[in-house]
Scaffold this motif. Structure first.
Motif, PDB file in Angstrom:
ATOM      1  N   GLN A 436       0.826  -1.210   0.000  1.00 39.26           N
ATOM      2  CA  GLN A 436       0.000   0.000   0.000  1.00 39.26           C
ATOM      3  C   GLN A 436       0.864   1.267   0.000  1.00 39.26           C
ATOM      4  N   SER A 461      -2.939   6.044   1.531  1.00 35.09           N
ATOM      5  CA  SER A 461      -3.916   6.915   2.181  1.00 35.09           C
ATOM      6  C   SER A 461      -3.477   8.381   2.124  1.00 35.09           C
ATOM      7  N   ASP A 462      -2.153   8.632   2.236  1.00 35.15           N
ATOM      8  CA  ASP A 462      -1.663  10.006   2.135  1.00 35.15           C
ATOM      9  C   ASP A 462      -1.833  10.544   0.718  1.00 35.15           C
ATOM     10  N   GLU A 464      -4.109   9.658  -1.406  1.00 32.24           N
ATOM     11  CA  GLU A 464      -5.543   9.905  -1.607  1.00 32.24           C
ATOM     12  C   GLU A 464      -5.984  11.179  -0.894  1.00 32.24           C
ATOM     13  N   THR A 465      -5.400  11.452   0.268  1.00 32.95           N
ATOM     14  CA  THR A 465      -5.730  12.680   1.001  1.00 32.95           C
ATOM     15  C   THR A 465      -5.347  13.910   0.183  1.00 32.95           C
TER      16      THR A 465
END
Length: 475
Positions: A436, A461-462, A464-465
């Motif tokens: 990931q 996740s970063d 996507e942020t």
């Protein structure tokens, strides 16, 4: 009112001569170290000087210009004629340069940049004109023909003027912490060793046998002194009386000793800024602020020159001054979210894979080579360690993306607005996808060239942020 076609000020002949003689410097140097007779060397040198002088005179008589309320026209060439026609609405930036021998005549060189300007050069150059012509061009450019309106405008500018000046103390600090001077000195040393006869090295080696310890200390101190002196001379010539100011949505940068430069930059042309926090300068609580702007930029010897808003500024003042000088960009001290503190292996793996076999081979060839390669690998690994603890990002007001990286010996913060980013790129590999992890890059334009900046080995996740909260933001 249209002016007649006219030549530049006669002092431009000296400018042409200096610029043309530069292309002959290497040949002139060879003449000085040549063992031929003094007569033939002097004759060749005189021929070069005469040729350069004639070409400079030809340029003076064939380069002319014409100014009108609608356009600027520059004429060049004797056999191959060239005419450059620029309307005022196409002009993006106007720069002024003033050689020290221009000052008694109140003469400047005016560089005009447009959207079509090539990297490293201006679209047109008024090589030597009276300083008052700059005001005339600005009036035509802004369609301000009334002297009364001009005076009122200037009074308003002075009232709201924002100003920054670089002190001699800060120039000294900048120079003594400039790593480029070391590279220049190493280049000079390499050049000298190519020309000094081997017999001289043999004689020096004999002396070293007698005075080895003293000589090593002396050479070390001499090298440090040479680096400091070279850097001081270079940076004082470049940044002498540096000052930046904001007038009517336009930044004005002034600097230079022998060649005084004035650069005007509309705020709308600024793409972003870079805040440089170099390791040594950080000990003195100092940073540098570089502007990222569009359009052609002047060239230095190693490439395009950097445009500094603050070459050196105290860390306690930097964000307050940025807010004053760039009111159209919401800037404040960023709270950086670190993204790679626990991913040191990803930054080390290829360096270790290449470095360890190289060290083994080095020790088999020569003990000193092996020790040298080991020191290089340790330094590279330490810099990579610093990079993992530095890399991060934040988003300000959903409009400004701040990317923090460690490059060279500096922590660099890039502030860039959403509207100035050309592309948003995410990438990964099969191996990183399982973890990931991936990479992120933003592409933008600096000068006339595409540039990229990004984060490596960050969590999905970063990425996507940043994509959702910044790139796809509609605010």
């Amino acid at each position: 009112m249209t002016t007649k076609r006219q030549r530049f000020h006669p002092s431009v002949i000296l400018v042409y001569f200096i610029r043309n003689i530069r292309s002959w410097i290497f040949l002139i140097f060879l003449l000085f170290i040549n063992n031929n007779s003094f007569f033939y060397n002097a004759l060749a040198l005189g021929g070069i000087v005469l040729f350069v002088l004639i070409t400079s005179l030809v340029k003076y008589f064939t380069h002319t210009y014409q100014i009108s309320p609608e356009r600027i026209i520059v004429y060049r060439g004797l056999l191959k004629k060239r005419e450059t026609d620029i309307s005022y609405d196409r002009i993006q930036t106007i720069k002024q340069r003033q050689w020290f021998f221009f000052k008694p005549f109140n003469v400047v060189e005016v560089l005009i940049e447009t959207a079509s300007t090539s990297p490293g050069e201006a679209e047109a150059s008024l090589s030597a004109v009276d300083h008052s012509l700059v005001d005339t061009i600005e009036q035509y450019r802004n369609k301000e023909y009334s002297h009364e309106n001009t005076e009122e405008n200037e009074q308003g500018v002075e009232k709201n003027k924002i100003h920054f000046a670089l002190s001699n103390k800060d120039i000294t600090l900048y120079a003594l912490t400039d790593a480029k001077a070391i590279l220049i000195l190493l280049g000079i040393f390499t050049f000298i060793t190519e020309w000094i006869p081997e017999e001289m090295f043999t004689e020096v080696g004999t002396v070293v046998d007698y005075f080895q310890g003293f000589l090593i200390i002396f050479l070390f101190l001499f090298v440090l002194f040479a680096i400091a002196l070279l850097s001081l001379a270079k940076n004082f010539i470049k940044f002498y009386r540096f000052q930046s100011s904001l007038k009517n949505e336009t930044l004005i940068l002034e600097y230079g000793l022998f060649e005084r430069k004035v650069q005007t930059i509309p705020l709308s042309k600024i793409q972003g800024i870079r805040l440089h926090k170099q390791l040594v300068r950080a000990l003195f609580n100092r940073s540098s602020v570089e502007l990222i702007i569009m359009g052609g930029q002047e060239k230095e010897e190693q490439g395009l020159s950097s445009v500094y808003l603050f070459p050196l500024i105290h860390n306690a003042q930097v964000y307050e001054e940025l807010a004053n000088f760039l009111p159209n960009i919401p800037l404040q001290k960023p709270l950086i979210h670190k993204v790679s503190q626990k991913r040191l292996w990803y930054f080390w793996r290829w360096k270790l894979l290449i470095g360890i076999p190289g060290i083994v081979i080095g020790f088999n060839v020569n003990l000193l080579l092996g020790i040298g390669l080991s020191i290089v690998l340790i330094v590279v690994l330490l810099l990579a360690l610093k990079a993992t603890h530095t890399q991060g990002y934040t988003i300000e007001d959903r409009r400004i993306l701040v990317l923090q990286q460690f490059q060279g010996l500096s922590t660099i913060q890039l502030f860039i607005a959403q509207k100035n980013i050309q592309a948003f790129v995410q990438s990964t590999s099969l191996w990183l996808e399982k973890k990931q992890l991936g990479h992120l890059k933003v592409a933008f334009k600096e000068g006339e060239l595409p540039k990229e900046s990004g984060l490596k080995f960050i969590a999905k996740s970063d990425a996507e942020t940043i994509h959702r909260g910044f790139w796809n933001s509609t605010i």
